[in-house]
Write a protein that holds these residues in place. Sequence first.
Motif, mmCIF file in Angstrom:
data_model
loop_
_atom_site.group_PDB
_atom_site.id
_atom_site.type_symbol
_atom_site.label_atom_id
_atom_site.label_comp_id
_atom_site.label_asym_id
_atom_site.label_seq_id
_atom_site.Cartn_x
_atom_site.Cartn_y
_atom_site.Cartn_z
ATOM 1 N N GLY A 103 59.251 24.917 58.768
ATOM 2 C CA GLY A 103 59.255 25.159 60.172
ATOM 3 C C GLY A 103 60.430 24.072 60.846
ATOM 4 O O GLY A 103 60.822 24.116 61.715
ATOM 5 N N ARG A 104 60.414 22.961 60.194
ATOM 6 C CA ARG A 104 61.341 21.758 60.519
ATOM 7 C C ARG A 104 62.887 22.298 60.460
ATOM 8 O O ARG A 104 63.313 22.045 61.589
ATOM 9 C CB ARG A 104 61.079 20.515 59.561
ATOM 10 C CG ARG A 104 62.004 19.136 59.902
ATOM 11 C CD ARG A 104 61.896 18.283 59.219
ATOM 12 N NE ARG A 104 60.425 17.636 59.147
ATOM 13 C CZ ARG A 104 60.119 16.750 58.148
ATOM 14 N NH1 ARG A 104 60.891 16.462 57.164
ATOM 15 N NH2 ARG A 104 58.868 16.433 58.239
ATOM 16 N N TYR A 105 63.152 22.923 59.397
ATOM 17 C CA TYR A 105 64.618 23.447 59.104
ATOM 18 C C TYR A 105 64.894 24.329 60.278
ATOM 19 O O TYR A 105 65.797 24.325 60.940
ATOM 20 C CB TYR A 105 64.794 24.157 57.807
ATOM 21 C CG TYR A 105 66.055 24.588 57.653
ATOM 22 C CD1 TYR A 105 67.155 23.712 57.090
ATOM 23 C CD2 TYR A 105 66.347 26.133 57.983
ATOM 24 C CE1 TYR A 105 68.251 24.374 57.191
ATOM 25 C CE2 TYR A 105 67.589 26.538 57.582
ATOM 26 C CZ TYR A 105 68.551 25.603 57.264
ATOM 27 O OH TYR A 105 69.897 26.122 57.241
ATOM 28 N N ILE A 106 63.727 25.450 60.577
ATOM 29 C CA ILE A 106 64.212 26.336 61.686
ATOM 30 C C ILE A 106 64.212 25.640 62.939
ATOM 31 O O ILE A 106 65.250 26.110 63.621
ATOM 32 C CB ILE A 106 62.982 27.180 61.564
ATOM 33 C CG1 ILE A 106 62.829 28.168 60.394
ATOM 34 C CG2 ILE A 106 63.005 28.323 62.908
ATOM 35 C CD1 ILE A 106 61.595 29.059 59.964
ATOM 36 N N LEU A 107 63.353 24.568 63.227
ATOM 37 C CA LEU A 107 63.483 24.123 64.403
ATOM 38 C C LEU A 107 64.736 23.328 64.667
ATOM 39 O O LEU A 107 65.698 23.503 65.674
ATOM 40 C CB LEU A 107 62.450 22.941 64.616
ATOM 41 C CG LEU A 107 62.115 22.360 65.988
ATOM 42 C CD1 LEU A 107 62.086 23.026 67.203
ATOM 43 C CD2 LEU A 107 61.085 21.165 65.928
ATOM 44 N N HIS A 108 65.282 22.501 63.472
ATOM 45 C CA HIS A 108 66.291 21.463 63.956
ATOM 46 C C HIS A 108 67.516 22.142 63.672
ATOM 47 O O HIS A 108 68.531 21.833 64.409
ATOM 48 C CB HIS A 108 66.209 20.403 62.431
ATOM 49 C CG HIS A 108 65.031 19.606 62.806
ATOM 50 N ND1 HIS A 108 64.680 18.337 62.206
ATOM 51 C CD2 HIS A 108 64.027 19.302 63.799
ATOM 52 C CE1 HIS A 108 63.689 17.933 62.532
ATOM 53 N NE2 HIS A 108 63.230 18.438 63.468
ATOM 54 N N SER A 109 67.694 23.152 62.603
ATOM 55 C CA SER A 109 68.984 23.730 62.355
ATOM 56 C C SER A 109 69.346 25.042 63.002
ATOM 57 O O SER A 109 70.346 25.304 63.357
ATOM 58 C CB SER A 109 69.277 23.931 60.745
ATOM 59 O OG SER A 109 69.162 22.673 60.264
ATOM 60 N N LEU A 110 68.266 25.838 63.225
ATOM 61 C CA LEU A 110 68.311 27.318 63.703
ATOM 62 C C LEU A 110 68.163 27.262 65.265
ATOM 63 O O LEU A 110 69.098 27.911 65.887
ATOM 64 C CB LEU A 110 67.406 28.236 63.140
ATOM 65 C CG LEU A 110 67.662 28.353 61.557
ATOM 66 C CD1 LEU A 110 67.016 29.506 60.589
ATOM 67 C CD2 LEU A 110 69.423 28.567 61.286
#
Length: 197
Positions: A103-110
Amino acid sequence: MKQNLFLNRVMSYGAILGFVMLASHIFEQCAIVYGGTMGWYSVMGLEYLAAIVVYIWMLYRFTKSYSLEVMEQQADVKMFGFGSGLGFAVSVSALAGVIVGLGRYILHSLIIGHTEYNSAVISSLQSVLKSNPETAAMMGTYNQMFAQMSAQPEPTILQTVVSSIWSYAIWALIVGLIIAAVVKREPDIFDTPKSEE
């Protein structure tokens, strides 16, 4: 049967804990990126403390529930060891870490974007620091830190997830030591078996 119970409970409880902690993380990041004021940071601090309490409580309840299910399946001596409790707590928390990391990757990067996220965080921190006279005098020092933050390369999804798993596993090892000690049920070595009449 016991192995199936372990995997089923880790998957279900880990997913619940993971999505609750992910919701907490999203709120905190939105407070930083879109709030960016001292008031929002105060609210975020209170929410962070509440999230810690909820995390510990949920991990305890899940481990306790699992221990009772394990003992229900035992025909003779009802026992649940310290290691079983600790292993279960760490497994549940590690799975939660996978969900939070994704979830963190999706929020921050995508969704937000790595560069945009870093810029928003730096801008938010700068506005909060400038509002405080004591920290405003040290802005030169903080600017060096901000420059290092903006130069950080974007982490891969694997790095983000592994970092999250590691963080949640460490938390569970610390908290799990107490939880496992509370929920363990072992026969008293000083008990003498009763003879059948």
